[in-house]
Structures are given as structure tokens and as C-alpha cells.
Design a protein around this motif. Structure first.
Motif, PDB file in Angstrom:
ATOM      1  N   LYS A 110       0.825  -1.213   0.000  1.00 47.96           N
ATOM      2  CA  LYS A 110       0.000   0.000   0.000  1.00 47.96           C
ATOM      3  C   LYS A 110       0.861   1.266   0.000  1.00 47.96           C
ATOM      4  CE  LYS A 110      -4.311  -1.760   2.022  1.00 47.96           C
ATOM      5  NZ  LYS A 110      -5.220  -1.162   1.031  1.00 47.96           N
ATOM      6  N   TYR A 111       1.955   1.262   0.766  1.00 48.00           N
ATOM      7  CA  TYR A 111       2.850   2.422   0.761  1.00 48.00           C
ATOM      8  C   TYR A 111       3.477   2.621  -0.617  1.00 48.00           C
ATOM      9  CZ  TYR A 111       3.020   3.908   5.687  1.00 48.00           C
ATOM     10  OH  TYR A 111       2.732   4.438   6.917  1.00 48.00           O
ATOM     11  N   LYS A 112       3.874   1.533  -1.251  1.00 49.40           N
ATOM     12  CA  LYS A 112       4.491   1.627  -2.573  1.00 49.40           C
ATOM     13  C   LYS A 112       3.540   2.279  -3.563  1.00 49.40           C
ATOM     14  CE  LYS A 112       7.190  -1.197  -5.778  1.00 49.40           C
ATOM     15  NZ  LYS A 112       7.746  -2.546  -6.031  1.00 49.40           N
ATOM     16  N   LYS A 113       2.279   1.883  -3.514  1.00 51.11           N
ATOM     17  CA  LYS A 113       1.262   2.457  -4.397  1.00 51.11           C
ATOM     18  C   LYS A 113       1.042   3.937  -4.084  1.00 51.11           C
ATOM     19  CE  LYS A 113      -3.552   1.821  -5.863  1.00 51.11           C
ATOM     20  NZ  LYS A 113      -4.800   1.043  -5.655  1.00 51.11           N
ATOM     21  N   LEU A 114       1.012   4.287  -2.791  1.00 54.88           N
ATOM     22  CA  LEU A 114       0.788   5.674  -2.375  1.00 54.88           C
ATOM     23  C   LEU A 114       1.931   6.574  -2.839  1.00 54.88           C
ATOM     24  CD1 LEU A 114      -0.929   7.704  -0.708  1.00 54.88           C
ATOM     25  CD2 LEU A 114       0.500   7.099   1.260  1.00 54.88           C
ATOM     26  N   PHE A 115       3.175   6.107  -2.671  1.00 55.22           N
ATOM     27  CA  PHE A 115       4.329   6.935  -3.004  1.00 55.22           C
ATOM     28  C   PHE A 115       4.550   7.070  -4.508  1.00 55.22           C
ATOM     29  CE2 PHE A 115       5.999   5.399   1.323  1.00 55.22           C
ATOM     30  CZ  PHE A 115       5.353   6.444   1.973  1.00 55.22           C
ATOM     31  N   ARG A 116       3.868   6.255  -5.293  1.00 56.64           N
ATOM     32  CA  ARG A 116       3.902   6.443  -6.738  1.00 56.64           C
ATOM     33  C   ARG A 116       3.111   7.699  -7.124  1.00 56.64           C
ATOM     34  NH1 ARG A 116       2.594   0.589  -7.773  1.00 56.64           N
ATOM     35  NH2 ARG A 116       4.572  -0.495  -8.105  1.00 56.64           N
ATOM     36  N   LYS A 117       2.064   7.981  -6.360  1.00 55.49           N
ATOM     37  CA  LYS A 117       1.195   9.117  -6.664  1.00 55.49           C
ATOM     38  C   LYS A 117       1.638  10.390  -5.953  1.00 55.49           C
ATOM     39  CE  LYS A 117      -3.641  10.591  -6.685  1.00 55.49           C
ATOM     40  NZ  LYS A 117      -5.048  10.223  -6.396  1.00 55.49           N
ATOM     41  N   TYR A 118       2.062  10.251  -4.696  1.00 58.38           N
ATOM     42  CA  TYR A 118       2.426  11.415  -3.888  1.00 58.38           C
ATOM     43  C   TYR A 118       3.919  11.416  -3.563  1.00 58.38           C
ATOM     44  CZ  TYR A 118      -2.519  12.318  -2.789  1.00 58.38           C
ATOM     45  OH  TYR A 118      -3.860  12.610  -2.869  1.00 58.38           O
ATOM     46  N   PRO A 119       4.617  12.523  -3.804  1.00 62.29           N
ATOM     47  CA  PRO A 119       5.973  12.636  -3.253  1.00 62.29           C
ATOM     48  C   PRO A 119       5.882  12.461  -1.739  1.00 62.29           C
ATOM     49  CG  PRO A 119       5.553  14.384  -4.828  1.00 62.29           C
ATOM     50  CD  PRO A 119       4.243  13.689  -4.613  1.00 62.29           C
ATOM     51  N   PRO A 120       6.649  11.526  -1.184  1.00 56.36           N
ATOM     52  CA  PRO A 120       6.455  11.175   0.231  1.00 56.36           C
ATOM     53  C   PRO A 120       6.843  12.264   1.211  1.00 56.36           C
ATOM     54  CG  PRO A 120       8.403  10.105  -0.629  1.00 56.36           C
ATOM     55  CD  PRO A 120       7.726  10.745  -1.804  1.00 56.36           C
TER      56      PRO A 120
END
Length: 302
Positions: free
Chosen positions: A64-74
Motif C-alpha cells: 500500500k505504501y508503494k502504491k501511495l508513493f507512486r502518486k504522492y511525493p512522500p
């Protein structure tokens, strides 16, 4: 750049496949141009972090984090440390986290917190980045800060704590000066974020915006700050807790209304946790139960 005018005539001259690619490009460009709302990001992080702390489902957390960080700069919020957690867990379970590119990105996210990067040196060494290079990256990050704002806010935070805030007249005078500085900064530079001024000023002066904005609750500029800070929460520059603390203190001490987020409570007992948790979610804060768990784990680690 030439503007392409699509007419019936030139559409006939373009192959069907080319037309498909053109419209995919237009669709992709329009999606990319939309500004990201970091309240959505924070709520997603809270959801994933809850899985990590309560359900212990590590592989789901990584995915889930991997998917999130694809969309948002962490981001890498204090205590939650979502990007740090993602990299550590991925490394432990031999999952791809982006390698050196992600590790260099993490350096800039932990750099504001003084010596916190030292806890990660083993990980950098494991992936071929020695401690000297990490220190050089930290030094480069420090040089990238806005020197004028660092100087100004160093003075502001010293002023904020003059005489331990025990002299009411001096305190009010200094808070007004600091409010003017903050308003000027918003208008000329934007939000003085961690990546713009850090959190440690000149001569090791600690500069937590949480403290600063809690003292802006009595300012004549409070309505302006309330509007602007919410915009900066959405843009990812201002932490939700800093906004929540200022609003709660205003409601508690100035307007004498119910607090909304449970971040500045004074001696008041929170009775309606359901309402508080609902309000928290609207600005990207974890629930009260989740916050308590985050704090417990943080202090246990320390």
C-alpha cells in the motif's frame, strides 16, 4: 511550443492508433496538472499505519505504501515516519523500494531532525552509500535552506520565549511582531516548511511551528492564518497537527467554543470522541486511539 489544432481534415490524415495516443496524452496531462491534496495522502498514511501497528500485516503495508508513493511525493512525518518505515520494511522483506534513489530522497526528509540520520547509516552502507556521502548530502540540504528565513525565524523563536512568556505585555508585543513576520513570509515566500527552513535554526535554536502557531491563536491575523494554514495543509507544507493546535487553542481560550481536534485541550476532558475523530479525518489526522498508539511506540523506541 506550437499549438496543434485538431480539425476534421487533419484527423482523417492521422492513423487511428495515433489518435488514441493523442487522447491518452491529453488525458494523462490533465490528470497530472491537478494539484495533489495532501489531506488525502495523510488519511491514506493513517490507514496504512493503522494496519502496521494494530494488524501487523507487513506485506500489505509495503504494498500500500508503494502504491501511495507512486502518486504522492512522500513526507516522513515525525513519529509516524511513513517513508522511513516503508524502506526499512521493504529492505527487511527483500522488496523493491526504489534503491539508492529512494534512499537519497529519505536523507532530505530526515535531515531537519539533526542527528536522526545516524540511525540509518547501516541501511545506507548496506546499499553502497557510505557515511561520508550521507553527511555530504545533509550538508548540501542545509545549504539549500532559505538563509534569510532561517535568520528571521531564529530571531522570532528567541523572541517567542522571551522571559519564559511570563511578562504578559512583552509576550503580546512579541507575538504581534511574530505574526507580522509570518504574514510577510506567507505573502513573499509561502509556508516556512521543514524543507525551507528546517527545525534547528542558528546557534541550535529549536524552531517548532507547532509552538509558534499555538501562540498565533490570539493574533488579530488569526482568521487569515486559519484560512492560509488549511491551504498549506492541503499542499503538504503545513502539518495537520500544527493547524489543529492553533484552532483548538483559539476555540478554547478566545472564542470559548468546543475544541475540534483534541490537540490543545487545556484541562478540558474530551467527551465526544466520535465527533473529534470525524473532525480529525477532515484534515488528515489519525484518530485519538491511533495517535495514542503512535505516541506510545515513539517514546518506547526512544
Amino acid at each position: 511550443m506550437k499549438q496543434i489544432l485538431i480539425t476534421k481534415q487533419n484527423i482523417k490524415a492521422i492513423s487511428p492508433i495515433s489518435i488514441i495516443f493523442i487522447f491518452i496524452f491529453i488525458l494523462f496531462s490533465s490528470c497530472k496538472s491537478k494539484e495533489l491534496n495532501y489531506i488525502t495522502y495523510y488519511n491514506k498514511v493513517n490507514e496504512i499505519d493503522s494496519i502496521y501497528r494494530f494488524q501487523k500485516d507487513t506485506l500489505t503495508v509495503i504494498k500500500k505504501y508503494k502504491k501511495l508513493f507512486r502518486k504522492y511525493p512522500p513526507k516522513n512525518q515525525e513519529r509516524i515516519q511513513e517513508f522511513d518505515t516503508f524502506i526499512r520494511l521493504s529492505d527487511k522483506y527483500h522488496k523493491n523500494f526504489g534503491g539508492k534513489k529512494s534512499l537519497y530522497k529519505l536523507i532530505s526528509l530526515v535531515a531537519p531532525y539533526d542527528n536522526e540520520y545516524k540511525e540509518l547509516l547501516w541501511l545506507y552502507k548496506k546499499h553502497g552509500i557510505d557515511s561520508l556521502e550521507v553527511k555530504n548530502e545533509i550538508a548540501r540540504w542545509k545549504r539549500s535552506l532559505n538563509k534569510r528565513l532561517v535568520d528571521s525565524f531564529t530571531v522570532a523563536f528567541i523572541r517567542d520565549q522571551e522571559e519564559g512568556r511570563s511578562n504578559i505585555l512583552i509576550m503580546q508585543k512579541n507575538d504581534q511582531k511574530n505574526a507580522e513576520l509570518m504574514k510577510w513570509t506567507f505573502e513573499n515566500y509561502g509556508y516556512p516548511s521543514l524543507q525551507r527552513i528546517g527545525i534547528i535554526g542558528n546557534n541550535d535554536v529549536f524552531m517548532p511551528m507547532l509552538t509558534f502557531f499555538s501562540h498565533m491563536s490570539g493574533s488579530k491575523y488569526y482568521p487569515y492564518f486559519k484560512t492560509k494554514l488549511l491551504e498549506y495543509v492541503k499542499s503538504g507544507d503545513c502539518l495537520p497537527r500544527d493547524y489543529a493546535t492553533m484552532v483548538d487553542r483559539y476555540n478554547l481560550q478566545v472564542s470559548k467554543e468546543d475544541i475540534l481536534y483534541g490537540y490543545y485541550t487545556g484541562n478540558k476532558t474530551i467527551s465526544d470522541t466520535v465527533k473529534i475523530n470525524h473532525n480529525r479525518k477532515t484534515i488528515g489526522l489519525p484518530s485519538m486511539k491511533h495517535s495514542a498508539k503512535i505516541a506510545k511506540d515513539f517514546f518506547k523506541k526512544k
